[in-house]
Scaffold this motif. Structure first.
Motif, PDB file in Angstrom:
ATOM      1  N   GLY A 164      35.982 -60.135  81.340  1.00  0.00           N
ATOM      2  CA  GLY A 164      34.544 -59.904  81.452  1.00  0.00           C
ATOM      3  C   GLY A 164      33.893 -59.297  80.237  1.00  0.00           C
ATOM      4  N   LYS A 165      34.648 -59.134  79.136  1.00  0.00           N
ATOM      5  CA  LYS A 165      34.091 -58.423  77.984  1.00  0.00           C
ATOM      6  C   LYS A 165      32.936 -59.170  77.317  1.00  0.00           C
ATOM      7  N   THR A 166      33.075 -60.492  77.153  1.00  0.00           N
ATOM      8  CA  THR A 166      31.979 -61.245  76.538  1.00  0.00           C
ATOM      9  C   THR A 166      30.793 -61.361  77.486  1.00  0.00           C
ATOM     10  N   THR A 167      31.057 -61.511  78.783  1.00  0.00           N
ATOM     11  CA  THR A 167      29.963 -61.542  79.770  1.00  0.00           C
ATOM     12  C   THR A 167      29.190 -60.230  79.744  1.00  0.00           C
ATOM     13  N   LEU A 168      29.901 -59.121  79.645  1.00  0.00           N
ATOM     14  CA  LEU A 168      29.252 -57.810  79.557  1.00  0.00           C
ATOM     15  C   LEU A 168      28.353 -57.751  78.327  1.00  0.00           C
ATOM     16  N   LEU A 169      28.876 -58.195  77.174  1.00  0.00           N
ATOM     17  CA  LEU A 169      28.076 -58.176  75.952  1.00  0.00           C
ATOM     18  C   LEU A 169      26.867 -59.102  76.070  1.00  0.00           C
ATOM     19  N   ASN A 170      27.058 -60.242  76.711  1.00  0.00           N
ATOM     20  CA  ASN A 170      25.950 -61.183  76.890  1.00  0.00           C
ATOM     21  C   ASN A 170      24.842 -60.603  77.766  1.00  0.00           C
ATOM     22  N   CYS A 171      25.219 -59.814  78.754  1.00  0.00           N
ATOM     23  CA  CYS A 171      24.209 -59.161  79.598  1.00  0.00           C
ATOM     24  C   CYS A 171      23.433 -58.120  78.794  1.00  0.00           C
ATOM     25  N   ILE A 172      24.138 -57.342  77.995  1.00  0.00           N
ATOM     26  CA  ILE A 172      23.484 -56.313  77.185  1.00  0.00           C
ATOM     27  C   ILE A 172      22.572 -56.949  76.140  1.00  0.00           C
ATOM     28  N   SER A 173      22.980 -58.101  75.619  1.00  0.00           N
ATOM     29  CA  SER A 173      22.194 -58.779  74.587  1.00  0.00           C
ATOM     30  C   SER A 173      21.045 -59.590  75.172  1.00  0.00           C
ATOM     31  N   THR A 174      20.937 -59.635  76.498  1.00  0.00           N
ATOM     32  CA  THR A 174      19.920 -60.379  77.256  1.00  0.00           C
ATOM     33  C   THR A 174      20.130 -61.889  77.189  1.00  0.00           C
ATOM     34  N   ILE A 175      21.295 -62.327  76.694  1.00  0.00           N
ATOM     35  CA  ILE A 175      21.626 -63.755  76.714  1.00  0.00           C
ATOM     36  C   ILE A 175      21.910 -64.197  78.144  1.00  0.00           C
ATOM     37  N   ASP A 176      22.525 -63.301  78.921  1.00  0.00           N
ATOM     38  CA  ASP A 176      22.830 -63.562  80.325  1.00  0.00           C
ATOM     39  C   ASP A 176      22.074 -62.555  81.192  1.00  0.00           C
ATOM     40  N   THR A 177      21.848 -62.918  82.455  1.00  0.00           N
ATOM     41  CA  THR A 177      21.094 -62.060  83.374  1.00  0.00           C
ATOM     42  C   THR A 177      22.032 -61.427  84.393  1.00  0.00           C
ATOM     43  N   TYR A 201      39.283 -49.281  64.246  1.00  0.00           N
ATOM     44  CA  TYR A 201      38.204 -48.782  63.409  1.00  0.00           C
ATOM     45  C   TYR A 201      37.099 -48.121  64.241  1.00  0.00           C
ATOM     46  N   CYS A 202      37.142 -48.288  65.552  1.00  0.00           N
ATOM     47  CA  CYS A 202      36.099 -47.744  66.435  1.00  0.00           C
ATOM     48  C   CYS A 202      36.326 -46.258  66.712  1.00  0.00           C
ATOM     49  N   HIS A 203      35.284 -45.614  67.249  1.00  0.00           N
ATOM     50  CA  HIS A 203      35.399 -44.217  67.693  1.00  0.00           C
ATOM     51  C   HIS A 203      35.990 -44.145  69.097  1.00  0.00           C
ATOM     52  N   ARG A 204      35.688 -45.175  69.888  1.00  0.00           N
ATOM     53  CA  ARG A 204      36.043 -45.153  71.310  1.00  0.00           C
ATOM     54  C   ARG A 204      36.236 -46.588  71.779  1.00  0.00           C
ATOM     55  N   ILE A 205      37.193 -46.772  72.695  1.00  0.00           N
ATOM     56  CA  ILE A 205      37.461 -48.117  73.228  1.00  0.00           C
ATOM     57  C   ILE A 205      37.336 -48.092  74.746  1.00  0.00           C
ATOM     58  N   LEU A 206      36.583 -49.061  75.274  1.00  0.00           N
ATOM     59  CA  LEU A 206      36.506 -49.291  76.712  1.00  0.00           C
ATOM     60  C   LEU A 206      37.366 -50.508  77.027  1.00  0.00           C
ATOM     61  N   PHE A 207      38.255 -50.366  78.006  1.00  0.00           N
ATOM     62  CA  PHE A 207      39.133 -51.468  78.390  1.00  0.00           C
ATOM     63  C   PHE A 207      38.688 -52.037  79.735  1.00  0.00           C
ATOM     64  N   LEU A 208      38.504 -53.346  79.783  1.00  0.00           N
ATOM     65  CA  LEU A 208      38.135 -54.028  81.018  1.00  0.00           C
ATOM     66  C   LEU A 208      39.331 -54.778  81.595  1.00  0.00           C
ATOM     67  N   ARG A 209      39.387 -54.822  82.910  1.00  0.00           N
ATOM     68  CA  ARG A 209      40.356 -55.671  83.614  1.00  0.00           C
ATOM     69  C   ARG A 209      39.686 -56.192  84.879  1.00  0.00           C
ATOM     70  N   ASP A 210      39.704 -57.509  85.035  1.00  0.00           N
ATOM     71  CA  ASP A 210      39.084 -58.151  86.208  1.00  0.00           C
ATOM     72  C   ASP A 210      37.637 -57.715  86.404  1.00  0.00           C
ATOM     73  N   GLY A 211      36.918 -57.573  85.295  1.00  0.00           N
ATOM     74  CA  GLY A 211      35.496 -57.262  85.365  1.00  0.00           C
ATOM     75  C   GLY A 211      35.151 -55.798  85.524  1.00  0.00           C
ATOM     76  N   SER A 212      36.160 -54.929  85.675  1.00  0.00           N
ATOM     77  CA  SER A 212      35.910 -53.501  85.882  1.00  0.00           C
ATOM     78  C   SER A 212      36.506 -52.677  84.748  1.00  0.00           C
ATOM     79  N   LEU A 213      35.965 -51.471  84.551  1.00  0.00           N
ATOM     80  CA  LEU A 213      36.540 -50.575  83.556  1.00  0.00           C
ATOM     81  C   LEU A 213      37.912 -50.097  84.025  1.00  0.00           C
ATOM     82  N   PHE A 214      38.899 -50.292  83.171  1.00  0.00           N
ATOM     83  CA  PHE A 214      40.275 -49.932  83.497  1.00  0.00           C
ATOM     84  C   PHE A 214      40.670 -48.605  82.858  1.00  0.00           C
ATOM     85  N   ALA A 215      40.231 -48.409  81.615  1.00  0.00           N
ATOM     86  CA  ALA A 215      40.597 -47.192  80.882  1.00  0.00           C
ATOM     87  C   ALA A 215      39.637 -47.000  79.724  1.00  0.00           C
ATOM     88  N   GLN A 216      39.698 -45.799  79.152  1.00  0.00           N
ATOM     89  CA  GLN A 216      38.889 -45.470  77.978  1.00  0.00           C
ATOM     90  C   GLN A 216      39.703 -44.561  77.084  1.00  0.00           C
TER      91      GLN A 216
END
Length: 254
Positions: free
Chosen positions: A45-58, A209-224
């Motif tokens: 779900g990572k690209t879908t999440l980004l697409n929602c934030i970018s307003t490409i997806d609803t 290179y990031c400050h923080r990583i969010l990990f998704l699994r099956d559309g939900s946040l799994f870890a940070q």
């Protein structure tokens, strides 16, 4: 710190009857000047999440606030304006216009924003210097390497000083040397311009290179995980540990 992005109860479903929960009740926030990565296996779900934030997806449900504005309530005209004025984009395919030089591709973002003509040249050259592409400004995309094209795309994304830069697998089509150089420029953008970056990647080296990583699994946040004061190599190993739990590939080595 100022909160740039706040995602609350975000859902994105596909299909009728048998519904696929591509993003399933995701909550997180990003503060100004953060460099945050999103990782997860294919189909997480990572690209879908980004697409929602970018307003490409609803989104199907939930809310997304950017600079305190709930963008899920915006109509089409408002969305277009928001996307143009407050977001910067860097994708795996750099999407440069082949008929324009690097200078013109970067300047186009300012022209669309109706930046006064007398300010454009200085802004383009200052940003090009930051991304180390001043020697490419008069070149067309076909005359540049993949890494130079991607750094030009990054320059175009930040030249307007957007609230949020969204990057989807920006190193996916680059060799290791070009990827490293791009990521070092991302770090500099973040440090010198206080650019707030949200980046999707499948690669642990890129994520380190990031400050923080969010990990998704099956559309939900799994870890940070947070880098904190760790050396990048140590953060890389921590990322690999979570990727292993997720059952993903252990990407490139440092």
């Amino acid at each position: 710190m100022e909160q740039i992005l706040n995602v609350e109860g975000l859902c994105r479903d596909y299909g009728k009857g048998t519904v696929t929960h591509a993003v399933d009740h995701v909550d997180f926030s990003v503060e100004k000047g953060e460099f945050v990565g999103i990782m997860g296996p294919s189909g997480s779900g990572k690209t879908t999440l980004l697409n929602c934030i970018s307003t490409i997806d609803t989104p199907t449900a939930g809310h997304i606030w950017v600079e305190g504005r709930d963008i899920t309530t915006l109509k089409q005209k408002g969305l277009s304006r928001f996307r143009r004025e407050r977001l910067g984009f860097v994708f795996q395919d750099c999407n440069l216009l082949d008929t324009l030089t690097a200078y013109e591709n970067i300047a186009l973002a300012l022209t669309i924003r109706k930046t006064p003509a007398q300010k454009v040249d200085a802004l383009v050259r200052e940003t090009a210097q930051l991304l180390e592409i001043t020697d490419c400004l008069n070149k067309y995309p076909y005359q540049m390497s993949g890494g130079q094209q991607q750094r030009t795309a990054a320059a175009r994304a930040i030249v307007t000083e957007p609230a949020l830069v969204l990057a989807d697998e920006p190193t996916g089509a680059l060799d290791s040397k070009s990827a490293r150089l791009l990521l070092e420029r991302f770090e500099l953008m973040n440090q010198l311009r206080q650019a707030t970056i949200l980046m999707v990647t499948h690669d642990a080296f890129t994520a380190s290179y990031c400050h923080r990583i969010l990990f998704l699994r099956d559309g939900s946040l799994f870890a940070q995980v947070e880098r904190g004061n760790q050396e990048r190599k140590d953060f890389f190993r921590q990322i690999i540990g979570v990727v292993t739990q997720l059952g993903g590939d252990q990407s490139d080595v440092l």
